[in-house]
Design a protein around this motif. Sequence first.
Motif, mmCIF file in Angstrom:
data_model
loop_
_atom_site.group_PDB
_atom_site.id
_atom_site.type_symbol
_atom_site.label_atom_id
_atom_site.label_comp_id
_atom_site.label_asym_id
_atom_site.label_seq_id
_atom_site.Cartn_x
_atom_site.Cartn_y
_atom_site.Cartn_z
ATOM 1 N N THR A 49 1.198 -0.975 0.045
ATOM 2 C CA THR A 49 0.067 -0.066 -0.417
ATOM 3 C C THR A 49 0.788 0.926 -0.200
ATOM 4 N N GLN A 50 2.023 0.914 0.663
ATOM 5 C CA GLN A 50 3.247 2.454 0.119
ATOM 6 C C GLN A 50 2.541 3.367 2.029
ATOM 7 N N GLN A 51 1.836 3.073 2.363
ATOM 8 C CA GLN A 51 1.904 3.338 3.761
ATOM 9 C C GLN A 51 1.703 2.203 4.655
ATOM 10 N N ARG A 52 2.019 3.642 6.431
ATOM 11 C CA ARG A 52 1.881 2.844 7.142
ATOM 12 C C ARG A 52 0.991 2.202 7.830
ATOM 13 N N PRO A 53 0.707 1.098 8.027
ATOM 14 C CA PRO A 53 -0.109 0.317 9.087
ATOM 15 C C PRO A 53 -0.464 0.736 10.736
ATOM 16 N N VAL A 54 -2.190 0.498 10.562
ATOM 17 C CA VAL A 54 -2.186 0.849 12.361
ATOM 18 C C VAL A 54 -2.414 -0.729 12.877
ATOM 19 N N VAL A 55 -1.874 -0.313 13.481
ATOM 20 C CA VAL A 55 -1.811 -1.767 14.287
ATOM 21 C C VAL A 55 -2.282 -1.438 16.187
ATOM 22 N N CYS A 56 -4.014 -1.808 16.277
ATOM 23 C CA CYS A 56 -4.454 -1.591 16.983
ATOM 24 C C CYS A 56 -4.868 -3.112 18.301
ATOM 25 N N ASP A 57 -6.356 -2.494 18.845
ATOM 26 C CA ASP A 57 -5.862 -3.532 19.653
ATOM 27 C C ASP A 57 -7.444 -2.717 20.799
ATOM 28 N N GLY A 58 -8.014 -3.631 21.619
ATOM 29 C CA GLY A 58 -8.907 -2.787 22.475
ATOM 30 C C GLY A 58 -8.996 -3.071 23.838
ATOM 31 N N GLN A 59 -8.852 -1.904 25.305
ATOM 32 C CA GLN A 59 -8.556 -1.175 25.607
ATOM 33 C C GLN A 59 -9.402 -2.923 26.590
ATOM 34 N N ARG A 60 -8.309 -2.667 27.501
ATOM 35 C CA ARG A 60 -8.626 -3.720 28.597
ATOM 36 C C ARG A 60 -10.024 -3.285 29.311
ATOM 37 N N LEU A 61 -11.597 -3.934 29.610
ATOM 38 C CA LEU A 61 -12.486 -4.007 30.062
ATOM 39 C C LEU A 61 -12.264 -3.615 32.357
ATOM 40 N N ALA A 62 -11.055 -3.559 32.614
ATOM 41 C CA ALA A 62 -10.989 -3.913 34.098
ATOM 42 C C ALA A 62 -9.528 -3.382 34.254
ATOM 43 N N ASP A 63 -9.141 -2.610 34.999
ATOM 44 C CA ASP A 63 -8.317 -1.381 34.474
ATOM 45 C C ASP A 63 -7.557 -2.308 36.659
ATOM 46 N N TYR A 64 -7.046 -3.174 36.237
ATOM 47 C CA TYR A 64 -6.387 -3.514 37.460
ATOM 48 C C TYR A 64 -5.377 -3.191 38.209
ATOM 49 N N ARG A 88 -6.638 4.772 32.146
ATOM 50 C CA ARG A 88 -6.814 3.486 31.019
ATOM 51 C C ARG A 88 -6.731 3.452 30.234
ATOM 52 N N GLY A 89 -6.363 4.712 29.394
ATOM 53 C CA GLY A 89 -5.563 4.666 27.861
ATOM 54 C C GLY A 89 -3.891 4.797 28.111
ATOM 55 N N ASN A 90 -4.031 5.780 29.114
ATOM 56 C CA ASN A 90 -2.119 5.770 29.766
ATOM 57 C C ASN A 90 -1.510 4.174 30.088
ATOM 58 N N ALA A 91 -2.426 3.793 30.728
ATOM 59 C CA ALA A 91 -1.939 2.222 31.048
ATOM 60 C C ALA A 91 -2.351 1.416 30.306
ATOM 61 N N PHE A 92 -3.186 1.316 29.401
ATOM 62 C CA PHE A 92 -2.821 0.461 28.156
ATOM 63 C C PHE A 92 -1.430 0.465 27.001
ATOM 64 N N LYS A 93 -1.406 1.678 26.792
ATOM 65 C CA LYS A 93 -0.449 1.860 25.709
ATOM 66 C C LYS A 93 0.814 2.241 26.730
ATOM 67 N N GLU A 94 1.267 2.337 27.843
ATOM 68 C CA GLU A 94 2.903 1.875 28.831
ATOM 69 C C GLU A 94 2.936 0.382 28.585
ATOM 70 N N VAL A 95 1.654 -0.149 29.050
ATOM 71 C CA VAL A 95 1.772 -1.953 29.012
ATOM 72 C C VAL A 95 2.291 -2.225 28.199
ATOM 73 N N ALA A 96 1.790 -2.061 27.439
ATOM 74 C CA ALA A 96 1.794 -2.277 25.777
ATOM 75 C C ALA A 96 3.564 -2.371 25.008
ATOM 76 N N SER A 97 3.687 -0.662 25.228
ATOM 77 C CA SER A 97 5.019 -0.494 24.530
ATOM 78 C C SER A 97 6.196 -1.278 25.447
ATOM 79 N N LEU A 98 6.419 -1.218 27.108
ATOM 80 C CA LEU A 98 7.507 -2.060 27.912
ATOM 81 C C LEU A 98 7.352 -3.747 26.818
ATOM 82 N N ALA A 99 5.887 -4.141 26.540
ATOM 83 C CA ALA A 99 6.026 -4.910 25.860
ATOM 84 C C ALA A 99 6.685 -5.336 24.638
ATOM 85 N N GLY A 100 6.738 -3.901 23.842
ATOM 86 C CA GLY A 100 7.707 -3.954 22.705
ATOM 87 C C GLY A 100 6.397 -3.407 21.329
#
Length: 310
Positions: free
Chosen positions: A72-87, A92-104
């Motif tokens: 496509t000559q375009q960078r794709p969007v890589v996505c997942d849904g936020q967790r339904l429980a914030d343990y 929630r948005g910050n936590a999701f991105k931070e946890v995902a980033s720590l896993a690469g």
Amino acid sequence: MSELVWVDCQGMLFDNTVAHKIRRLADKTEATRDLSEGMRVALKVNAAEEGYAYGLRPGFIRVLSDLAKEATQQRPVVCDGQRLADYWKQTRGNAFKEVASLAGYDGETLHGHFTINGGFSGDEGELFPCGADSELGGVEVGTAVCRCDALWVLSHVTLHPLFGMSGALLNGGFDCLSGRARTRVLEGLSPYQFNGQQAASEERKAFRNRALETHCAVRSAMEDRVYYINYIWDVTPQPEYYPFSETPIIENLGFVASHDPVALDAATYALIREHAPEAAWFEDTAFEEILERAEGLGLGSLGKRPEHLS
């Protein structure tokens, strides 16, 4: 072209690594057949919760991200849904991105724009119909998915307490929705079945039917431009959104791909049952019935045997 292909993880060599195998799998099943220059592709993945130790290596996603960009000559969007429980009691948005980033799981590592299905709030979506005679009528598909031109569903296969198996059918439907829509589909059921908890059989069956209806909505949103890969790698008894997992019931059977999610999940299920016949939750969720119901909804076809590559 092959409709359904399984690439095992035997014969690893310097020129036949996991990356080579995944790319060969995508080529064999014509992953890019619906793509053209300028199109936006969403890659729906499963990012692991903090405490879950068996998430997919980012490189397993990056191979497909690069392939989509080549087409496509375009960078794709890589996505997942936020967790339904914030343990962890964070925003929630910050936590999701931070946890995902720590896993690469970030944009630079995955070679795509990493984001949340339903926008930063998790609840941004657009309404699409679930088909005739649907209980739900319609559901909100997350904007990161429905505002793209094509969808690749890249599923880390695990067991699932309500659906039996987390693979193409669940990840390509229910998991593509906004958080609000997923809560509606659950209808009070908790997706977190800890310490021997188990929802009643009729409640699980009703959820499965609703979850399959949401897959119809996602395919409608994408005008059927959807492609699926199941990663049968560290198949755990708990899905990624749990904050822990027991030891995998299967460590590594390879990768299966198709444009047909019913055939794909049926082949995946058969491989798991062959190698782990006592897998928990399968009997309780009657996964064969899920596959038959999905076929009845027109999501795909049963009876296909995968072409086997090494």
